[in-house]
Scaffold this motif. Structure first.
Motif, mmCIF file in Angstrom:
data_model
loop_
_atom_site.group_PDB
_atom_site.id
_atom_site.type_symbol
_atom_site.label_atom_id
_atom_site.label_comp_id
_atom_site.label_asym_id
_atom_site.label_seq_id
_atom_site.Cartn_x
_atom_site.Cartn_y
_atom_site.Cartn_z
ATOM 1 N N ARG A 283 0.860 -1.171 0.000
ATOM 2 C CA ARG A 283 0.000 0.000 0.000
ATOM 3 C C ARG A 283 0.897 1.222 0.000
ATOM 4 N NH1 ARG A 283 -3.514 -2.880 4.598
ATOM 5 N NH2 ARG A 283 -5.005 -3.906 3.223
ATOM 6 N N ARG A 311 -13.626 -1.128 -2.312
ATOM 7 C CA ARG A 311 -13.711 -1.798 -1.012
ATOM 8 C C ARG A 311 -12.322 -2.134 -0.476
ATOM 9 N NH1 ARG A 311 -18.507 -4.110 -2.741
ATOM 10 N NH2 ARG A 311 -17.492 -5.931 -3.638
ATOM 11 N N ARG A 312 -11.426 -2.545 -1.388
ATOM 12 C CA ARG A 312 -10.079 -2.928 -0.962
ATOM 13 C C ARG A 312 -9.294 -1.701 -0.464
ATOM 14 N NH1 ARG A 312 -7.896 -5.232 -5.692
ATOM 15 N NH2 ARG A 312 -9.225 -7.001 -5.330
ATOM 16 N N GLN A 313 -9.480 -0.581 -1.168
ATOM 17 C CA GLN A 313 -8.764 0.630 -0.745
ATOM 18 C C GLN A 313 -9.322 1.112 0.599
ATOM 19 O OE1 GLN A 313 -6.454 1.206 -3.087
ATOM 20 N NE2 GLN A 313 -7.473 -0.305 -4.342
ATOM 21 N N LEU A 314 -10.660 1.028 0.753
ATOM 22 C CA LEU A 314 -11.257 1.497 2.017
ATOM 23 C C LEU A 314 -10.820 0.609 3.179
ATOM 24 C CD1 LEU A 314 -14.787 2.473 0.689
ATOM 25 C CD2 LEU A 314 -12.979 4.023 1.466
ATOM 26 N N GLN A 315 -10.640 -0.675 2.888
ATOM 27 C CA GLN A 315 -10.131 -1.599 3.908
ATOM 28 C C GLN A 315 -8.715 -1.174 4.344
ATOM 29 O OE1 GLN A 315 -11.454 -3.998 5.574
ATOM 30 N NE2 GLN A 315 -9.555 -4.735 6.538
ATOM 31 N N ALA A 316 -7.900 -0.763 3.366
ATOM 32 C CA ALA A 316 -6.539 -0.301 3.691
ATOM 33 C C ALA A 316 -6.614 0.930 4.594
ATOM 34 C CB ALA A 316 -5.774 0.021 2.403
ATOM 35 N N ARG A 318 -9.059 1.748 6.641
ATOM 36 C CA ARG A 318 -9.533 1.341 7.987
ATOM 37 C C ARG A 318 -8.394 0.740 8.804
ATOM 38 N NH1 ARG A 318 -14.303 0.018 5.455
ATOM 39 N NH2 ARG A 318 -13.643 -2.117 5.035
ATOM 40 N N GLU A 319 -7.551 -0.063 8.143
ATOM 41 C CA GLU A 319 -6.453 -0.708 8.881
ATOM 42 C C GLU A 319 -5.375 0.293 9.278
ATOM 43 O OE1 GLU A 319 -6.702 -4.788 6.389
ATOM 44 O OE2 GLU A 319 -4.687 -4.135 6.920
ATOM 45 N N ALA A 325 -11.455 6.584 8.742
ATOM 46 C CA ALA A 325 -12.307 5.597 8.063
ATOM 47 C C ALA A 325 -13.686 6.144 7.697
ATOM 48 C CB ALA A 325 -12.446 4.353 8.939
#
Ligand SMILES: Cc1cc2nc3c(=O)[nH]c(=O)nc-3n(C[C@H](O)[C@H](O)[C@H](O)COP(=O)(O)OP(=O)(O)OC[C@H]3O[C@@H](n4cnc5c(N)ncnc54)[C@H](O)[C@@H]3O)c2cc1C
Length: 423
Positions: A283, A311-316, A318-319, A325
């Motif tokens: 990332r 969704r994958r970028q938003l997951q990054a 959030r983490e 977020a």
């Protein structure tokens, strides 16, 4: 990813594009360049600075490819660390790949390019003790060569990034950020001011040997030139099919917020560095001149709904930044990265007077700018051994047609390894 759903932050905030008409009719030039990204534009600018007569043609417009879509992280070096590079190719190769950020920031200053340059360093952050050891060895090798870099413990990595997920890393003071599309357009304008002729909307559709030179056909015109440089990277098409098959085009995708509220801005990358993390599926993130958070990661092939990649970028987010977020990400866009089997950029003579440089493996802001300079020197008559970069034979992949399947399999494998390592 559907093109219709793209809203590029760089398109929204760059200075207007220079005027680049469609090529019509027959032209002659000393040198012709196909592709107006960092590689082609840097080559054109260096040739124009040396007083050479150069024509650039792009299927679309300057910066339309990866050069106008990337993270704008100006990073020194390539995949191989300095000791390995030196063993394989000698000292001059280490100097060449290490000089990228100096070249980028020097061109910006000399040609007064309006692209929000920031030179506060680049962070490579480790997600595990194993990757931290890799970072430590890498930093030590650059340090031994007098380069301004330093190791960071978990506390400092957390303070500089504003994220609690990293166990440490290293800070490379050579690095920085630019607004990439503005940088590409600025290179184009600078080359034009020095006499380079740049044409947009002019796909090259044929290359023919003619006398001592080459004739490059476009839809509505042609250029005859003694030397042609192909600078089309991940967007290489069947104009030169073996070159196209020497790289795999892999999608990468970014999202960006509106300017962050003051309180968040003070915690996220407060000193303005950019970050690449050391996951196998990395990332990369930064803030821009207005304080927007820009987050990038692998993308998706084809016309899969953008929501799926989002969704994958938003997951990054959030983490890495749970504090961000809940924010909206009104910008989302992607592009293709050219990956080579050895993860190194490649410089080729495809035929007498037909040169190419490509394959930056996601590290092309600095490296493609350097490659452009190398190509310009070579085209202008420097001996290959004086270029500070090895010329290698072209090696098209035999199973290139299956490369997407290979990428998908590798992605699943790397995702599993990343997940294991975080436990
Ligand atoms: C999403 C993303 C994020 C990235 N982030 C970073 C980063 O933060 N830092 C970093 O160092 N690197 C990054 N990269 C990589 C970097 O952007 C590229 O390595 C670099 O821009 C390559 O420049 P180029 O000039 O070689 O190719 P491009 O900029 O892709 O230009 C190729 C050009 O060739 C033209 N073309 C193709 N075929 C023809 C034809 N037949 N006739 C005429 N024109 C043609 C295309 O229209 C295009 O304009 C990223 C890449 C992507 C996609």
């Amino acid at each position: 990813m559907s093109e219709a759903t793209q809203v590029s932050l760089w398109e929204a905030t760059a200075a207007p594009a220079p005027i680049t008409p469609t090529l019509q009719g027959g032209l002659r030039a000393e040198m012709a360049i196909v592709g107006a990204g960092f590689t082609g534009l840097s080559a054109a600018l260096h040739l124009a600075e040396a007083g050479r007569d150069v024509v650039v043609i792009d299927a679309q417009a300057p910066g339309w490819g990866a050069s106008g879509r990337n993270g704008g992280q100006v990073i020194a070096g390539v995949k191989d660390d300095p000791d390995v590079l030196e063993q394989r190719h000698g000292n001059s190769m280490v100097a060449t790949v290490g000089s990228g950020p100096d070249l980028v920031f020097d061109l910006i200053e000399r040609h007064d390019i309006d692209c929000s340059p920031v030179r506060n360093g680049w962070l490579q952050l480790a997600v595990s003790e194993a990757t931290l050891r890799v970072a430590s060895a890498r930093a030590a090798q650059w340090q031994a060569r007098g380069v301004p870099v330093r190791m960071l413990d978990a506390q400092e990595a957390s303070r500089l990034s504003g994220s609690g997920v990293y166990v440490g890393g290293w800070l490379d003071h050579r690095g920085g950020t630019v607004q990439p599309l503005a940088y590409a357009r600025g290179l184009a304008s600078a080359a034009q001011r020095l006499g380079a002729r740049i044409f947009g909307g002019s796909p090259a559709i044929g290359l023919t040997r003619e006398g001592d030179g080459w004739r490059t056909e476009t839809l509505q015109g042609s250029v005859r030139a003694a030397t042609v440089i192909i600078a089309t990277n991940a967007y290489t098409d069947r104009l030169h099919d073996p070159l196209r098959r020497s790289v795999v085009a892999v999608p990468s995708y970014q999202i960006a917020t509106d300017p962050l509220p003051e309180a968040l801005r003070a915690t996220i990358l407060p000193e303005g560095q950019s970050v690449s993390d050391m996951r196998r599926l990395l990332r990369y993130f930064r803030t821009d001149a207005a304080g927007r958070l820009v987050m990038g990661a692998r993308g998706v092939y084809g016309d899969a709904p953008a929501a799926h990649a989002m969704r994958r970028q938003l997951q990054a987010v959030r983490e890495i930044y749970p504090q961000a977020a809940g924010l909206a990400f009104p910008y989302r866009w992607g592009g293709m990265v050219a990956v080579t089997p050895d993860h190194m950029p490649h410089l080729h003579a495809l035929a007498p007077g037909l040169l190419a440089g490509l394959g930056y493996n996601g590290r092309g802001v600095a490296m493609a700018t350097v490659m452009g300079r190398v190509l310009a020197q070579w085209a202008a008559g420097s001996a290959p051994e004086a270029l500070g970069f090895p010329v290698t034979p072209l090696s098209p992949m035999r199973l290139h047609a299956f490369s997407r399947l290979g990428v998908r399999a590798a992605v699943q494998y790397f995702a599993a390894r990343d997940a294991l390592e975080r436990r």
